[in-house]
Scaffold this active site. Structure first.
Site, PDB file in Angstrom:
ATOM      1  CG  ASP A  76       8.875   5.943   7.737  1.00  0.00           C
ATOM      2  OD1 ASP A  76       9.947   6.547   7.528  1.00  0.00           O
ATOM      3  OD2 ASP A  76       8.160   6.147   8.743  1.00  0.00           O
TER       4      ASP A  76
ATOM      5  CG  ASN B 273       9.670  14.137   3.887  1.00  0.00           C
ATOM      6  OD1 ASN B 273       9.213  13.303   3.103  1.00  0.00           O
ATOM      7  ND2 ASN B 273       9.708  13.895   5.200  1.00  0.00           N
TER       8      ASN B 273
ATOM      9  NE  ARG C 251      12.812  13.582   6.478  1.00  0.00           N
ATOM     10  CZ  ARG C 251      12.764  12.266   6.444  1.00  0.00           C
ATOM     11  NH1 ARG C 251      13.757  11.594   5.891  1.00  0.00           N
ATOM     12  NH2 ARG C 251      11.739  11.612   6.938  1.00  0.00           N
TER      13      ARG C 251
ATOM     14  NE  ARG D  65       4.775   5.517   8.302  1.00  0.00           N
ATOM     15  CZ  ARG D  65       4.695   6.817   8.467  1.00  0.00           C
ATOM     16  NH1 ARG D  65       3.520   7.405   8.461  1.00  0.00           N
ATOM     17  NH2 ARG D  65       5.777   7.554   8.646  1.00  0.00           N
TER      18      ARG D  65
HETATM   19  C1  IPE Z   1       6.461   9.844   5.481  1.00  0.00           C
HETATM   20  O1  IPE Z   1       7.555   9.485   6.233  1.00  0.00           O
HETATM   21  C2  IPE Z   1       6.918  10.443   4.190  1.00  0.00           C
HETATM   22  C3  IPE Z   1       7.542   9.517   3.250  1.00  0.00           C
HETATM   23  C4  IPE Z   1       7.687   8.218   3.411  1.00  0.00           C
HETATM   24  C5  IPE Z   1       7.985  10.118   2.022  1.00  0.00           C
HETATM   25  P1  IPE Z   1       8.184  10.446   7.335  1.00  0.00           P
HETATM   26  O2  IPE Z   1       9.318   9.707   7.920  1.00  0.00           O
HETATM   27  O3  IPE Z   1       8.456  11.782   6.764  1.00  0.00           O
HETATM   28  O4  IPE Z   1       6.977  10.589   8.376  1.00  0.00           O
HETATM   29  P2  IPE Z   1       6.972  10.997   9.912  1.00  0.00           P
HETATM   30  O5  IPE Z   1       7.739  12.265  10.033  1.00  0.00           O
HETATM   31  O6  IPE Z   1       7.627   9.882  10.666  1.00  0.00           O
HETATM   32  O7  IPE Z   1       5.525  11.125  10.265  1.00  0.00           O
HETATM   33  C1  IPE Z   2      11.643   7.372   4.371  1.00  0.00           C
HETATM   34  O1  IPE Z   2      12.642   7.041   5.265  1.00  0.00           O
HETATM   35  C2  IPE Z   2      12.150   8.195   3.224  1.00  0.00           C
HETATM   36  C3  IPE Z   2      11.665   9.568   3.195  1.00  0.00           C
HETATM   37  C4  IPE Z   2      10.879  10.131   4.073  1.00  0.00           C
HETATM   38  C5  IPE Z   2      12.108  10.385   2.071  1.00  0.00           C
HETATM   39  P1  IPE Z   2      13.063   8.028   6.449  1.00  0.00           P
HETATM   40  O2  IPE Z   2      14.148   8.908   5.963  1.00  0.00           O
HETATM   41  O3  IPE Z   2      11.870   8.720   7.005  1.00  0.00           O
HETATM   42  O4  IPE Z   2      13.626   6.980   7.498  1.00  0.00           O
HETATM   43  P2  IPE Z   2      13.504   7.039   9.074  1.00  0.00           P
HETATM   44  O5  IPE Z   2      12.050   7.206   9.418  1.00  0.00           O
HETATM   45  O6  IPE Z   2      14.340   8.192   9.542  1.00  0.00           O
HETATM   46  O7  IPE Z   2      14.048   5.705   9.529  1.00  0.00           O
HETATM   47 MG    MG Z   3      10.580   8.298   8.498  1.00  0.00          MG
END
Ligand code: IPE
Ligand code: IPE
Ligand code: MG
Length: 250
Positions: A30, A78, A81, A198
């Site tokens: 993340d 996801n 998004r 994490r």
């Molecule tokens: C968890 O991260 C999913 C992945 C790392 C693929 P997210 O960024 O989607 O999680 P939330 O929304 O902050 O809980």
């Molecule tokens: C994790 O990084 C990658 C995926 C969930 C695919 P994020 O895209 O969630 O990054 P932040 O949480 O917005 O910084």
């Molecule tokens: Mg994230």
């Protein structure tokens, strides 16, 4: 007094080699978006840097001798998004397979998917299927990638299978044990989860490996995923080695 049932459960507990190396490490990768934002770059640049971190961390895990690494690449949530970001992530996934699969295969690493990658566009799904098939006979370590994965959905699918067997009379409800439930999950047959990492400072599971994490050690770091490297992984593994795991015992 130890009840026979408790004794049986104790015997089934996951074990870590004496030297303290986790057999199975899972990572919630993340912080890609925040990494990009801090550099005034578009989010896709963060995902690109994240893919680079995956490459480095897999090499480091291999060097350390970790038997199984599970990466949370795309959650079932996801899909919320923007379409453009999903398309960027799918593109990076394809690029990653193109550039890394030879090295993975030559390293005798077996690729496994948890979740349902067939929800991605057909070309990407096909590339994943081919990558899994190509590495299926490998006998070294295992790389598990969670694609369109959600733990609650995984449990619901598994329970549905068991319920169907109960309904057709082939399964006695009394035979439903934790082991039988575990065997229905996408992670069936993998070593027990030892360490769950994490990155990016968030301290939640976000629907990842809820069942499997029952006795995993949790490790949270402020480091954003694109900055996570060999040193960071080694630090997490060393921290794990210092933990005392009790599994409810003394
Ligand atoms: C968890 O991260 C999913 C992945 C790392 C693929 P997210 O960024 O989607 O999680 P939330 O929304 O902050 O809980
Ligand atoms: C994790 O990084 C990658 C995926 C969930 C695919 P994020 O895209 O969630 O990054 P932040 O949480 O917005 O910084
Ligand atoms: Mg994230």
């Amino acid at each position: 007094m130890i009840f026979p049932r408790a004794r049986a459960q104790r015997k089934a507990l996951p074990s870590v080699p004496d030297h303290g190396l986790p057999r199975h490490v899972a990572i919630i990768m993340d912080g890609n978006g925040r990494w990009a934002k801090a550099r005034r770059l578009p989010r896709v640049a963060g995902h690109r840097a994240g893919a680079e971190a995956v490459r480095k961390v897999l090499r480091a895990a291999n060097k350390l001798g970790i038997e199984c690494v599970t990466l949370y690449a795309f959650s079932s949530e996801n899909w919320k998004r923007p379409e453009e970001e999903i398309s960027d992530l799918t593109g990076l996934m394809k690029q990653f397979i193109r550039s890394e699969l030879d090295e993975i295969h030559n390293g005798n690493i077996r690729l496994r998917i948890i979740g349902d990658h067939h929800a991605f566009e057909p070309e990407a799904a096909k590339m994943v299927d081919e990558a899994v098939a190509r590495t299926a006979g490998n006998t070294g370590s295992t790389l598990v990638v969670a694609l369109n994965y959600g733990s609650q959905d995984e449990l619901a699918r598994g329970i549905r299978k068991l319920a169907a067997q109960v309904a057709d009379g082939s399964l006695d409800p009394a035979a439903i044990t934790p082991d039988l439930i575990g065997a229905q999950l996408d992670t069936a047959g993998l070593p027990p989860l030892d360490l769950l990492i994490r990155t990016s400072g968030e301290q939640r599971l976000s629907n990842f490996l809820l069942w499997q994490a029952a006795y995993a050690e949790l490790y949270f770091t402020e480091t954003l995923w694109p900055d996570f490297d060999e040193a960071a992984l080694t630090e997490a593994v060393n921290c794990f080695a210092r933990r005392e795991r009790r599994y409810g015992g003394l």
